[in-house]
Design a protein around this motif. Sequence first.
Motif, PDB file in Angstrom:
ATOM      1  N   GLY A 183       0.781  -1.231   0.000  1.00  0.00           N
ATOM      2  CA  GLY A 183       0.000   0.000   0.000  1.00  0.00           C
ATOM      3  C   GLY A 183       0.812   1.281   0.000  1.00  0.00           C
ATOM      4  N   VAL A 184       2.077   1.236   0.404  1.00  0.00           N
ATOM      5  CA  VAL A 184       2.902   2.445   0.532  1.00  0.00           C
ATOM      6  C   VAL A 184       3.793   2.591  -0.700  1.00  0.00           C
ATOM      7  CG1 VAL A 184       4.641   3.652   1.897  1.00  0.00           C
ATOM      8  CG2 VAL A 184       2.917   2.238   3.041  1.00  0.00           C
ATOM      9  N   TYR A 196      -0.441   6.478  -0.354  1.00  0.00           N
ATOM     10  CA  TYR A 196      -0.968   5.268   0.251  1.00  0.00           C
ATOM     11  C   TYR A 196      -2.132   4.801  -0.599  1.00  0.00           C
ATOM     12  CZ  TYR A 196      -2.396   1.697   3.424  1.00  0.00           C
ATOM     13  OH  TYR A 196      -2.698   0.470   3.950  1.00  0.00           O
ATOM     14  N   GLU A 254      -2.174  11.008  -1.952  1.00  0.00           N
ATOM     15  CA  GLU A 254      -0.780  11.223  -2.338  1.00  0.00           C
ATOM     16  C   GLU A 254      -0.368  12.647  -2.024  1.00  0.00           C
ATOM     17  OE1 GLU A 254       1.419   9.838  -6.255  1.00  0.00           O
ATOM     18  OE2 GLU A 254       0.063  11.498  -6.686  1.00  0.00           O
TER      19      GLU A 254
END
Length: 192
Positions: A78-79, A109, A122
């Motif tokens: 997710g990152v 994310y 973002e």
Amino acid sequence: MTINRNTSLQALILLATALLLSQPSPAQGQKQFANQGVAELGGTFSFQSITPVGNGVSGNNYTVISFSPTFGYFVADGVEIGVDPFGVNVVSGSGSSFSQVNLFFNAAYNFKTENAGFPFIEGLIGYTEESDGSKTHGASWGFRGGIKAPIAGQALVNIAGQYMQVTLDPEDAVNRYGYNQFSVGAGLTIWL
């Protein structure tokens, strides 16, 4: 035929909803988007024709052509961290033209959901330079949020709203020069 801003936004929301509902889940064992080690490549291209209106009177038309490639890498599920390495805007009209070049670094994310779409947020920070005979430049920042929806194989359509504070200070400026910008747009990316 004129399309107003609300109709355009409703069409984008309808398109995103249709894309999310029509996509199957990935096959077992297949590499999945937003997992650690996945890379995302893509960008946006846009063409705009703008006619300013003031006090009921139309001004001179101008044209904006924009191109912004992007690269991201998932350092954890997710990152995503990335770079928009060479965004270019060319504006022309009223007998004059200028170009603007952007370099932004970003951190995002991407939320994993039960369906096929990935909502995301973002942050962006970087540098903007504009040239119209003289050069203006400065640090710029912003944020973006939207949804990434699979459209075919490992391709995604990105629909997002974005706020940017662009700084274009001339040499020896004491106060900030530039503009604040809100936009809604779409782009395409692939992931590997």
